[in-house]
Enzyme design. Structure first.
Site, PDB file in Angstrom:
ATOM      1  N   LYS A   1       0.899  -1.067   0.039  1.00 56.26           N
ATOM      2  CA  LYS A   1       0.070  -0.149   0.047  1.00 56.26           C
ATOM      3  C   LYS A   1       0.943   1.283   0.025  1.00 56.26           C
ATOM      4  O   LYS A   1       1.518   1.617   1.105  1.00 56.26           O
ATOM      5  CB  LYS A   1      -1.044  -0.013   1.113  1.00 56.26           C
ATOM      6  CG  LYS A   1      -1.939   0.993   1.101  1.00 56.26           C
ATOM      7  CD  LYS A   1      -2.401   1.785   2.189  1.00 56.26           C
ATOM      8  CE  LYS A   1      -1.781   3.221   2.465  1.00 56.26           C
ATOM      9  NZ  LYS A   1      -2.131   4.128   1.436  1.00 56.26           N
TER      10      LYS A   1
ATOM     11  N   GLU B   1      10.021   2.256  10.223  1.00 58.86           N
ATOM     12  CA  GLU B   1      11.121   3.477  10.052  1.00 58.86           C
ATOM     13  C   GLU B   1      10.411   4.653  10.022  1.00 58.86           C
ATOM     14  O   GLU B   1       9.471   5.108   9.316  1.00 58.86           O
ATOM     15  CB  GLU B   1      11.801   3.267   8.885  1.00 58.86           C
ATOM     16  CG  GLU B   1      12.879   2.118   8.583  1.00 58.86           C
ATOM     17  CD  GLU B   1      13.804   2.080   9.648  1.00 58.86           C
ATOM     18  OE1 GLU B   1      14.214   2.943  10.267  1.00 58.86           O
ATOM     19  OE2 GLU B   1      14.335   0.798   9.954  1.00 58.86           O
TER      20      GLU B   1
ATOM     21  N   CYS C   1      13.448  12.058   6.125  1.00 63.49           N
ATOM     22  CA  CYS C   1      13.396  11.676   7.494  1.00 63.49           C
ATOM     23  C   CYS C   1      14.898  11.680   7.864  1.00 63.49           C
ATOM     24  O   CYS C   1      14.821  11.928   8.960  1.00 63.49           O
ATOM     25  CB  CYS C   1      13.251  10.014   7.348  1.00 63.49           C
ATOM     26  SG  CYS C   1      13.983   8.940   6.155  1.00 63.49           S
TER      27      CYS C   1
ATOM     28  N   GLU D   1       9.332  16.941  14.926  1.00 61.42           N
ATOM     29  CA  GLU D   1       9.962  16.936  13.480  1.00 61.42           C
ATOM     30  C   GLU D   1       9.028  17.617  12.790  1.00 61.42           C
ATOM     31  O   GLU D   1       7.834  17.718  12.933  1.00 61.42           O
ATOM     32  CB  GLU D   1       9.490  15.327  13.061  1.00 61.42           C
ATOM     33  CG  GLU D   1      10.059  15.231  11.788  1.00 61.42           C
ATOM     34  CD  GLU D   1       9.631  13.793  11.209  1.00 61.42           C
ATOM     35  OE1 GLU D   1       8.523  13.510  11.015  1.00 61.42           O
ATOM     36  OE2 GLU D   1      10.570  12.960  10.498  1.00 61.42           O
TER      37      GLU D   1
HETATM   38  P1  NAP Z   1       2.453   8.535   7.330  1.00 60.13           P
HETATM   39  O1  NAP Z   1       1.194   9.831   7.325  1.00 60.13           O
HETATM   40  O2  NAP Z   1       2.580   8.063   8.659  1.00 60.13           O
HETATM   41  O3  NAP Z   1       1.758   7.543   6.192  1.00 60.13           O
HETATM   42  C1  NAP Z   1       2.921   6.549   5.766  1.00 60.13           C
HETATM   43  C2  NAP Z   1       1.989   5.626   5.270  1.00 60.13           C
HETATM   44  O4  NAP Z   1       1.082   4.859   6.319  1.00 60.13           O
HETATM   45  C3  NAP Z   1       1.115   5.986   4.017  1.00 60.13           C
HETATM   46  O5  NAP Z   1       1.170   4.974   3.113  1.00 60.13           O
HETATM   47  C4  NAP Z   1      -0.074   6.123   4.737  1.00 60.13           C
HETATM   48  O6  NAP Z   1      -1.466   6.062   3.729  1.00 60.13           O
HETATM   49  C5  NAP Z   1      -0.249   4.878   5.717  1.00 60.13           C
HETATM   50  N1  NAP Z   1      -1.135   4.983   6.804  1.00 60.13           N
HETATM   51  C6  NAP Z   1      -1.803   5.996   7.287  1.00 60.13           C
HETATM   52  N2  NAP Z   1      -2.729   5.692   8.334  1.00 60.13           N
HETATM   53  C7  NAP Z   1      -2.380   4.456   8.435  1.00 60.13           C
HETATM   54  C8  NAP Z   1      -3.343   3.415   9.072  1.00 60.13           C
HETATM   55  N3  NAP Z   1      -3.993   3.658  10.181  1.00 60.13           N
HETATM   56  N4  NAP Z   1      -3.215   2.087   8.796  1.00 60.13           N
HETATM   57  C9  NAP Z   1      -2.257   1.568   8.041  1.00 60.13           C
HETATM   58  N5  NAP Z   1      -1.469   2.605   6.960  1.00 60.13           N
HETATM   59  C10 NAP Z   1      -1.709   3.964   7.480  1.00 60.13           C
HETATM   60  O7  NAP Z   1       3.606   9.412   6.794  1.00 60.13           O
HETATM   61  P2  NAP Z   1       4.060  10.401   5.552  1.00 60.13           P
HETATM   62  O8  NAP Z   1       3.406  11.463   5.731  1.00 60.13           O
HETATM   63  O9  NAP Z   1       3.604   9.752   4.230  1.00 60.13           O
HETATM   64  O10 NAP Z   1       5.542  10.279   5.547  1.00 60.13           O
HETATM   65  C11 NAP Z   1       6.351  11.234   6.339  1.00 60.13           C
HETATM   66  C12 NAP Z   1       6.758  10.406   7.691  1.00 60.13           C
HETATM   67  O11 NAP Z   1       7.534   9.632   7.293  1.00 60.13           O
HETATM   68  C13 NAP Z   1       7.839  11.284   8.157  1.00 60.13           C
HETATM   69  O12 NAP Z   1       7.496  11.379   9.693  1.00 60.13           O
HETATM   70  C14 NAP Z   1       9.295  10.702   7.964  1.00 60.13           C
HETATM   71  O13 NAP Z   1      10.180  11.094   8.957  1.00 60.13           O
HETATM   72  C15 NAP Z   1       8.796   9.535   8.119  1.00 60.13           C
HETATM   73  N6  NAP Z   1       9.824   8.686   7.086  1.00 60.13           N
HETATM   74  C16 NAP Z   1      10.803   8.007   7.699  1.00 60.13           C
HETATM   75  C17 NAP Z   1      11.691   7.327   7.284  1.00 60.13           C
HETATM   76  C18 NAP Z   1      12.926   6.477   7.752  1.00 60.13           C
HETATM   77  O14 NAP Z   1      13.363   5.554   7.040  1.00 60.13           O
HETATM   78  N7  NAP Z   1      12.973   6.310   9.221  1.00 60.13           N
HETATM   79  C19 NAP Z   1      11.927   7.585   5.807  1.00 60.13           C
HETATM   80  C20 NAP Z   1      11.116   8.419   5.033  1.00 60.13           C
HETATM   81  C21 NAP Z   1      10.122   9.160   5.812  1.00 60.13           C
HETATM   82  P3  NAP Z   1      -1.917   7.429   3.192  1.00 60.13           P
HETATM   83  O15 NAP Z   1      -0.908   8.041   2.385  1.00 60.13           O
HETATM   84  O16 NAP Z   1      -3.371   6.857   2.647  1.00 60.13           O
HETATM   85  O17 NAP Z   1      -2.433   8.117   4.521  1.00 60.13           O
END
Ligand code: NAP
Ligand code: MG
Length: 487
Positions: A179, A253, A287, A388
């Protein structure tokens, strides 16, 4: 500009391209120009997610028994297909997510390289034999795939992060439900298409699009899901972690608040360049992006004036323009959140030296553009120094000693990446030992990590289970069975 008709794409379940069970769709929009709809995608439902899981479950027996060399061949072919289409896919990535075209090309190439890496590495990844007193026996371990794995990914590296999860999952014989983030379904689909075209059998990789909060539940809770590999926010990661069963393996992550320490003996021009690159590449939406600069007081004025000067010169615009250095933020929510932090910083008493506003001009009215921002006079306990932001906002904190710098650097809930600028090997070594961070850099950007090396964070940046990337990235996707064979 005359807009062409918006193309509607599908999900992939059990080898069939399919729409959502309720027929609804959502749009993937270009953040550089929100009148440009990049594609229309099925708004998948929990029913669709469950169908995808059943398909992956049914495909497991056959895929896990497929010759490893055959699996490797498919991964390599998919890599070639991505490489052949770098230009098209890079352009689509930029249109969908906003990052500049140069970085989009690099990301497509890196994704292909990741598939090649795991195609090779997976073939020499196995168990071990163990010394045993019984001379008429042999004791060894076998590494077996887990079963069905959920892959849930963010929009900021919308093809390279899925690649570093899907490639090791597949080469070790697991089947997958993938997904992608709802901001970036098209580039995720391109990856799926490459694997299908490369010969991946039906059901081995299933692709469901739509809001995570709508369809995500079965991906975490269905009994067939043996593991979830997730990259995204700490908040979503925690919510998923709290839902899974005792025996579901997770790899999360999550967020970061990455510092760079600038020592008195450090090269100030280098420090400025590393800060600009680490902090403003991808418009700060990495990130591992640099978010805090902790600088020795004696060098603070020189550092800040050079940083502000360089920030002023950055060319902001549509990432498709080859000369642009900073693209837009990825979506409206990002724009609002980052703008809100700019407001919060000022309210907390930090001094905004530059940026934080939408640049002036017609071009900028069509997208989520924000001029990179630099705050000084930041205290360690301010929200802009603790939370963050995930945008192009740098907080500069001034300190008087290495000890203080380490204390400030470690005083956050995250521990993903950290860097120091120094010429002194003893200082660098002390830093590497004492910084609470999964990635430590010396005279390098906080961003960037190798395909062939482990990656992950400490504290709230990662679950402390399995590292991603590199050879150890294969471990998450296998379990060990011990065999005691007497003869
Ligand atoms: P996010 O809002 O947490 O979303 C990540 C993924 O989770 C998306 O595919 C999202 O789908 C899905 N999701 C949301 N709610 C869910 C649920 N209840 N059940 C299952 N899946 C769900 O994060 P983002 O805004 O896309 O990305 C930014 C974040 O990622 C930042 O905090 C960044 O630091 C972190 N990040 C970390 C790394 C690392 O390696 N540590 C790398 C890159 C990014 P939808 O898009 O449909 O909401
Ligand atoms: Mg988009």
């Amino acid at each position: 500009m005359l807009k062409t008709e918006v193309k509607t794409f599908s999900m992939l379940i059990d080898g069939q391209w399919t729409e959502s069970s309720n027929g609804k769709t959502f749009d993937s929009v270009n953040p550089a120009d929100i009148t440009d709809v990049v594609g229309r995608f099925p708004a998948g439902t929990t029913e669709d997610a469950i169908r995808a899981i059943r398909a992956a479950e049914a495909a497991f027996e056959s895929w896990s028994n497929t010759a490893p060399s055959k699996r490797a061949e498919i991964l390599k072919k998919a890599a070639s297909l991505l490489e052949n289409r770098v230009e098209q896919y890079a352009e689509e990535l930029t249109r969908e997510e906003g990052k500049i075209i140069f970085l989009a090309r690099a990301e497509i190439k890196r994704s292909a390289a990741t598939f090649r890496f795991y195609a090779e590495e997976g073939l020499s990844f196995g168990g071990e034999t163990y010394p045993v007193d019984d001379a008429n026996s042999v004791v060894y371990s076998i590494r077996e795939p887990l079963g069905v794995v959920s892959v849930i990914t963010p929009w900021n590296f919308p093809i390279s992060i899925p690649s570093r999860k899907i490639a090791p999952a597949l080469i070790t014989g697991n089947t997958v439900v993938f997904k992608p983030a709802s901001e970036t379904p098209l580039i995720a689909l391109r990856l799926v298409e490459a694997l299908v075209e490369a010969g991946l059998p039906a059901g081995v990789l299933n692709f469901v699009t739509g809001s995570g909060s709508q369809l995500g539940d079965p991906l975490a809770t269905d009994p067939a899901i043996k593991a979830i590999t997730f990259t995204g926010s700490t908040e979503t990661g925690r919510a998923i972690q709290n839902k899974v069963s005792l025996t579901t393996r997770t790899q999360m992550e999550l967020g970061g608040k990455n510092p760079i320490i600038v020592m008195e003996d450090g090269d100030i021009d280098l420090a400025v360049n590393l800060t600009i690159k680490g902090g403003f590449d991808l418009s700060g939406q990495a990130c591992t992006g640099t978010s805090r600069v902790i600088v020795m007081r004696a060098k603070a004025d020189e550092f800040v004036s050079k940083l502000v000067e360089k920030t002023k010169q950055l060319k902001i615009g549509n990432g498709l323009d080859e000369s642009v250095e900073v693209g837009p933020l990825a979506n409206e929510r990002q724009f609002k959140t980052v703008s809100e932090y700019v407001r919060i910083g000022q309210e907390e008493g930090a001094k905004l030296q530059i940026g934080g506003m939408r640049p002036e001009g017609e071009l900028y009215e069509k997208g989520y553009y924000l001029q990179p921002a630099v705050f000084t006079d930041v205290a360690p306990n301010m929200r802009i120094a603790q939370e963050e932001i995930f945008g192009p906002v740098i907080s500069v904190l001034t300190v008087d000693s290495f000890e203080e710098a380490i204390r400030v650097a470690n005083d956050v809930e995250y521990g993903l990446s950290a860097s120091i600028v120094t010429k002194d090997i003893a200082t660098a070594s002390r830093f590497a030992k004492r910084i609470q961070s999964g990635t430590v850099k010396v005279n390098r950007t906080t961003t960037g990590n190798l395909i062939n090396a482990p990656f992950g964070g400490l504290k709230n940046s990662s679950t402390s289970t399995f590292r991603e990337s590199g050879r150890v990235g294969l471990e998450f996707f296998t379990q060990i069975k011990m065999v005691y064979l007497g003869y």
